[in-house]
Design a protein around this motif. Structure first.
Motif, mmCIF file in Angstrom:
data_model
loop_
_atom_site.group_PDB
_atom_site.id
_atom_site.type_symbol
_atom_site.label_atom_id
_atom_site.label_comp_id
_atom_site.label_asym_id
_atom_site.label_seq_id
_atom_site.Cartn_x
_atom_site.Cartn_y
_atom_site.Cartn_z
ATOM 1 N N LEU A 165 0.831 -1.203 0.000
ATOM 2 C CA LEU A 165 0.000 0.000 0.000
ATOM 3 C C LEU A 165 0.866 1.253 0.000
ATOM 4 O O LEU A 165 0.590 2.218 -0.736
ATOM 5 C CB LEU A 165 -0.923 -0.017 1.210
ATOM 6 N N ALA A 166 1.922 1.247 0.799
ATOM 7 C CA ALA A 166 2.804 2.421 0.866
ATOM 8 C C ALA A 166 3.517 2.648 -0.466
ATOM 9 O O ALA A 166 3.660 3.800 -0.912
ATOM 10 C CB ALA A 166 3.821 2.233 1.989
ATOM 11 N N VAL A 167 3.961 1.577 -1.110
ATOM 12 C CA VAL A 167 4.648 1.717 -2.399
ATOM 13 C C VAL A 167 3.696 2.266 -3.455
ATOM 14 O O VAL A 167 4.045 3.179 -4.221
ATOM 15 C CB VAL A 167 5.239 0.363 -2.834
ATOM 16 N N ALA A 172 2.103 6.878 -6.775
ATOM 17 C CA ALA A 172 1.046 7.790 -7.214
ATOM 18 C C ALA A 172 1.383 9.240 -6.867
ATOM 19 O O ALA A 172 1.190 10.153 -7.689
ATOM 20 C CB ALA A 172 -0.285 7.386 -6.585
ATOM 21 N N ARG A 173 1.879 9.465 -5.655
ATOM 22 C CA ARG A 173 2.248 10.833 -5.263
ATOM 23 C C ARG A 173 3.375 11.363 -6.148
ATOM 24 O O ARG A 173 3.358 12.535 -6.561
ATOM 25 C CB ARG A 173 2.687 10.857 -3.801
ATOM 26 N N GLU A 439 -2.253 19.815 -7.733
ATOM 27 C CA GLU A 439 -1.377 18.761 -7.209
ATOM 28 C C GLU A 439 -1.764 18.399 -5.780
ATOM 29 O O GLU A 439 -1.866 17.208 -5.426
ATOM 30 C CB GLU A 439 0.077 19.224 -7.261
ATOM 31 N N ALA A 440 -1.979 19.410 -4.942
ATOM 32 C CA ALA A 440 -2.333 19.156 -3.551
ATOM 33 C C ALA A 440 -3.658 18.410 -3.442
ATOM 34 O O ALA A 440 -3.817 17.523 -2.592
ATOM 35 C CB ALA A 440 -2.407 20.476 -2.787
ATOM 36 N N ARG A 441 -4.611 18.738 -4.311
ATOM 37 C CA ARG A 441 -5.898 18.043 -4.285
ATOM 38 C C ARG A 441 -5.729 16.568 -4.631
ATOM 39 O O ARG A 441 -6.296 15.685 -3.977
ATOM 40 C CB ARG A 441 -6.860 18.703 -5.273
ATOM 41 N N ILE A 446 -4.977 10.762 -2.722
ATOM 42 C CA ILE A 446 -4.112 9.594 -2.556
ATOM 43 C C ILE A 446 -3.918 9.289 -1.079
ATOM 44 O O ILE A 446 -3.986 8.120 -0.645
ATOM 45 C CB ILE A 446 -2.762 9.839 -3.260
ATOM 46 N N ASP A 447 -3.681 10.324 -0.291
ATOM 47 C CA ASP A 447 -3.521 10.124 1.155
ATOM 48 C C ASP A 447 -4.791 9.567 1.787
ATOM 49 O O ASP A 447 -4.727 8.740 2.714
ATOM 50 C CB ASP A 447 -3.132 11.442 1.821
#
Length: 460
Positions: A165-167, A172-173, A439-441, A446-447
């Motif tokens: 999940l972290a990868v 994605a980020r 980008e922040a949105r 993703i977060d």
């Protein structure tokens, strides 16, 4: 002996098979809230649970390919998978203690001795046989160790899924970051083109006596100020591309891009009720399994203080030249051992197991609290950044109109070049702010998907 040995083996096997029930999972140490403080983005739109391929919600084919490659080739995932294999082997080793041990033995012995008349003679003896031993699990010590091994295996599998999940989220980020840098670089180059055209106009006006050398110097300074952004953006892109390549298991190189930032995330992230979070995050499952393993290990440590009963059977056949026919030998025995003095070693092991269980319980509580906090924060970020992006877009439209008017006023001779410069600076800053807001949105979405567990479900 022929009747006793099969009965012993069958009884031991039945005992091993009848005592491997999975322990109950511990309840959450923190009651889940009745509802999220911030309304989920899907409250008026898409419903349902988040799927395991959550990154496809961003709607970018190139991103999908990058995440799939990272999940298949990432080094951290490979390391976590190897740890699962190790835990599986250790679990099998713990389970094997429930079964009897069977060893084949063989020996050869030669000797020279004296008979009753003082004459020497030599003899040779060969011995082959089987040794069977079994610990009767009176106090569930062996079964508790087996349960601890299985819980540790499940915890290791959940840890691997957390790494996956972290990868996926990191890829994605980083991909969103690349799209943002690409957009900022495009804006910088477009601004350079516009500033070069403006400098050409001012140079011509200076030659005709309509502009001053000061205005030309100001235009050159503004052009140089934008040009210096290009190398910095190109360096940032190269660094981020190298990071993505490392995540996907590739040497440093270009990373293919698909759509732009504006095309991302057309579908909102589906959010379930807070209680579902307890079963949808792999780190919570890992903490649960670690607590189960610690509890079983504590029970096994306490059982070491109690007597242990071991059964043993041996069957041998001896061949010797001193006898005309081979001799069959067998023994059946049982032994009971009660620890009396060991310098406090067993009690110290119990105390250490109690401390490990307390650590696992505290870690479980902390993981659950962190999960709720991460999700609440991610929900608030999605909501706030969506509203912020709308305001920034409106601001950018107003600044763009002001820049157009300032340019027209300067060319008509009603305003100084400084007024046009200020307006153009504001437009460049607004363009960059719009890109960064998009980008922040996307990063907030993703977060949120990661905080929700990324559509994870425990393996059956």
């Amino acid at each position: 002996m022929r009747r006793s040995l099969p009965l012993l083996l069958v009884g031991a096997a039945l005992s091993a098979c009848a005592t491997t029930a999975a322990p109950e999972r511990p309840a959450s140490p923190v009651p889940p809230p009745a509802a999220w403080r911030t309304a989920p983005p899907n409250s008026q739109g898409a419903q349902g649970a988040l799927t395991a391929d959550w990154w496809t919600l961003l709607g970018d084919v190139q991103l999908n390919a990058l995440v799939d490659k990272a999940l298949a080739r990432n080094a951290d995932i490979a390391l976590a998978t190897a740890r699962v294999d190790e835990a599986r082997a250790l679990s099998r080793a713990a389970h094997s203690a429930l079964l009897p041990t069977v060893d084949a033995v063989a020996g050869l012995q030669g000797s020279r001795q004296l008979d009753a008349f003082g004459r020497s003679y030599e003899s040779t003896a060969e011995q082959v046989g089987l040794r069977v031993a079994y610990e009767v699990d009176l106090w569930r010590r062996v079964r508790d160790l087996d349960a601890a091994g299985r819980a540790s295996l499940q915890a290791s599998a959940a840890a691997r899924d957390s790494v996956r999940l972290a990868v996926a989220a990191t890829v994605a980020r980083a991909y969103v970051g690349l799209l943002s840098l690409d957009a900022q670089l495009a804006v910088a180059r477009q601004t350079i083109t516009a500033r070069e055209a403006g400098l050409h106009v001012i140079t011509r006006r200076e030659g005709a006596g309509y502009s001053t050398k000061l205005e030309r110097d100001q235009a050159q300074a503004e052009l140089a100020g934008v040009r210096r952004q290009v190398p910095a953006l190109e360096l940032a892109i190269a660094r981020l591309e190298a990071s993505v390549s490392a995540l996907t298991g590739d040497p440093p190189g270009p990373v293919a891009r698909g759509d732009d930032l504006l095309a991302l995330l057309k579908t909102p992230i589906p959010v379930e009720a807070p209680a579902s979070l307890l079963a949808r995050r792999p780190d919570i499952a890992q903490a649960q399994d670690n607590l189960i393993a610690a509890d079983a290990s504590l029970a096994a440590s306490r059982a070491q203080l109690l007597p242990q009963l071991r059964l043993s059977v041996s069957a041998d056949r001896v061949f010797t030249d001193a006898l005309p026919d081979p001799v069959a030998l067998w023994t059946i025995g049982a032994g009971l051992a009660q620890p009396i003095f060991n310098g406090g070693r067993l009690k110290a092991q119990v105390q250490a197991s109690e401390a490990r269980k307390a650590q696992a319980a505290a870690s479980y509580r902390g993981v659950v609290l962190n999960a709720f906090a991460e999700t609440e924060t991610a929900l608030r970020a999605v909501d706030a950044l969506q509203r912020q992006e709308s305001e920034i877009a409106a601001q950018r439209a107003a600044i763009a109109e002001a820049a157009r008017r300032a340019k027209d006023r300067y060319r008509a001779g009603y305003a100084s070049y400084l007024e046009q410069i200020d307006a153009e600076r504001g437009l460049l800053a607004a363009d960059q702010a719009v890109i960064q807001a998009r980008e922040a949105r996307a990063v907030a979405a993703i977060d949120l998907a990661r905080a929700l567990g990324g559509g994870w479900t425990p393996a059956p």
